[in-house]
Scaffold this motif. Structure first.
Motif, PDB file in Angstrom:
ATOM      1  N   THR A  18      46.508  32.742  48.385  1.00 60.78           N
ATOM      2  CA  THR A  18      47.556  33.416  47.625  1.00 60.78           C
ATOM      3  C   THR A  18      46.958  34.019  46.352  1.00 60.78           C
ATOM      4  O   THR A  18      45.929  33.571  45.865  1.00 60.78           O
ATOM      5  N   GLY A  19      47.610  35.055  45.851  1.00 54.30           N
ATOM      6  CA  GLY A  19      47.032  35.772  44.710  1.00 54.30           C
ATOM      7  C   GLY A  19      45.686  36.343  45.071  1.00 54.30           C
ATOM      8  O   GLY A  19      44.757  36.403  44.271  1.00 54.30           O
ATOM      9  N   ASP A  43      49.483  38.693  48.592  1.00 55.67           N
ATOM     10  CA  ASP A  43      49.677  39.163  47.223  1.00 55.67           C
ATOM     11  C   ASP A  43      50.956  39.997  47.183  1.00 55.67           C
ATOM     12  O   ASP A  43      51.629  40.157  48.210  1.00 55.67           O
ATOM     13  N   LEU A  44      51.297  40.528  46.033  1.00 54.53           N
ATOM     14  CA  LEU A  44      52.535  41.281  45.876  1.00 54.53           C
ATOM     15  C   LEU A  44      52.595  42.489  46.806  1.00 54.53           C
ATOM     16  O   LEU A  44      51.563  43.130  47.061  1.00 54.53           O
ATOM     17  N   GLY A  68      52.034  41.322  52.158  1.00 55.67           N
ATOM     18  CA  GLY A  68      52.659  41.486  50.865  1.00 55.67           C
ATOM     19  C   GLY A  68      53.833  40.547  50.726  1.00 55.67           C
ATOM     20  O   GLY A  68      54.694  40.478  51.607  1.00 55.67           O
ATOM     21  N   CYS A  69      53.867  39.782  49.634  1.00 58.62           N
ATOM     22  CA  CYS A  69      54.941  38.809  49.441  1.00 58.62           C
ATOM     23  C   CYS A  69      55.054  38.446  47.964  1.00 58.62           C
ATOM     24  O   CYS A  69      54.052  38.117  47.324  1.00 58.62           O
ATOM     25  N   VAL A  98      47.745  31.619  43.458  1.00 57.93           N
ATOM     26  CA  VAL A  98      48.643  32.523  42.739  1.00 57.93           C
ATOM     27  C   VAL A  98      49.164  31.874  41.454  1.00 57.93           C
ATOM     28  O   VAL A  98      49.446  30.670  41.417  1.00 57.93           O
ATOM     29  N   ALA A  99      49.261  32.677  40.389  1.00 64.43           N
ATOM     30  CA  ALA A  99      49.755  32.135  39.119  1.00 64.43           C
ATOM     31  C   ALA A  99      50.036  33.244  38.121  1.00 64.43           C
ATOM     32  O   ALA A  99      49.359  34.274  38.106  1.00 64.43           O
ATOM     33  N   PHE A 100      51.048  33.010  37.289  1.00 67.92           N
ATOM     34  CA  PHE A 100      51.203  33.787  36.068  1.00 67.92           C
ATOM     35  C   PHE A 100      50.245  33.205  35.043  1.00 67.92           C
ATOM     36  O   PHE A 100      50.162  31.991  34.871  1.00 67.92           O
TER      37      PHE A 100
END
Length: 264
Positions: A18-19, A43-44, A68-69, A98-100
């Motif tokens: 992810t990410g 990823d987005l 994409g997700c 994945v992370a902010f």
């Protein structure tokens, strides 16, 4: 092939990352492919997967899937789960990367410690990893080397030193460290809950060079025992270790990769 080469071989194994298009995600994907593994890049939806996919395809004949997700959205995660299952391939590794980050949140708002931002960070950094791990557990259980690797941070184990951020526009939101600390604890819970079928480990990274402010960089390197900030390839060895049979008797561990930052 020697025994040690067999241990690091991911031939015909598949990893979800992810990410995947970020600084670390793309490096992790490259490492998995170099080890012979297939990758499912997540990823987005608005991101362009083509450059990374083309780069990976030049390494070897590994299979490269791109999805994409928006992992902050429960409905999109449900669709992702169904889509990956429809591939009808064995799943062996899940890397929750994945992370902010503080900087990505700063691009959205200057009030990085509002309750709205706190909840948004926790929902992605911790909630998505929890949900994906649970959702893919049954698939990973079928693998002989089922492994989950959670990507955390030194800010899950130490408090921020705000002297590093003076005279820069950088920030360290409360939820970032809280979410990473939660991810470390979640790793231990998952390792216990998913045993003996799936191993779960964590990597807590120190700062990784990404063209940060020079003032910050100079201060940061002076706080590490190795006298430098990390670079993206510093994660490769630990990813190799935790995703292969090199670590077949290792679970529930948090490996700190920070050049000694957290020891000072």
């Amino acid at each position: 092939m020697s025994n040690i080469h067999k241990l690091v071989n991911l031939n015909k194994k598949t990893a979800i990352i992810t990410g995947a298009l970020g600084l670390l995600g793309s490096e992790i994907a490259k490492t998995i492919v170099e080890l012979g593994g297939n990758v499912i890049l997540v990823d987005l939806p608005e991101k362009n997967f083509t450059p990374l996919k083309s780069k990976l395809q030049k390494i070897n004949s590994s299979k490269i899937f791109c999805i994409g997700c928006n992992l902050s959205d429960q409905n999109e995660r449900d669709v992702l789960f169904k889509k990956i299952n429809s591939f009808n391939i064995s799943l062996d590794i899940l890397i929750n990367n994945v992370a902010f980050t503080g900087q990505s949140i700063l691009k959205k708002t200057t009030n990085t410690n509002s309750i709205e931002i706190f909840n948004e960070i926790m929902k992605l950094n911790l909630g998505a990893s929890y949900d994906l791990s649970n959702s893919f557990f049954k698939s990973l259980k079928k693998s002989k080397i089922g492994s989950i690797v959670n990507i955390a941070s030194i800010y899950g184990i130490v408090a921020p030193d705000y002297k590093l951020y003076k005279k820069t526009n950088m920030q360290n939101p409360a939820a970032y460290g809280a979410s990473k600390a939660g991810l470390i604890q979640l790793t231990k819970w998952q390792a216990s809950t998913f045993a003996p079928y799936v191993r779960v480990n964590c990597i807590s990274l120190g700062g990784i060079f990404n063209n940060q402010n020079k003032i910050f960089l100079n201060k940061y390197k002076n706080k590490t025992l190795l006298g430098r900030m990390g670079i993206k390839s510093d994660i490769n060895g630990t990813i190799t270790y935790l995703t292969t049979d090199l670590s077949s008797y290792v679970t529930g561990q948090n490996i700190v990769v920070d050049g000694g930052y957290s020891l000072i």
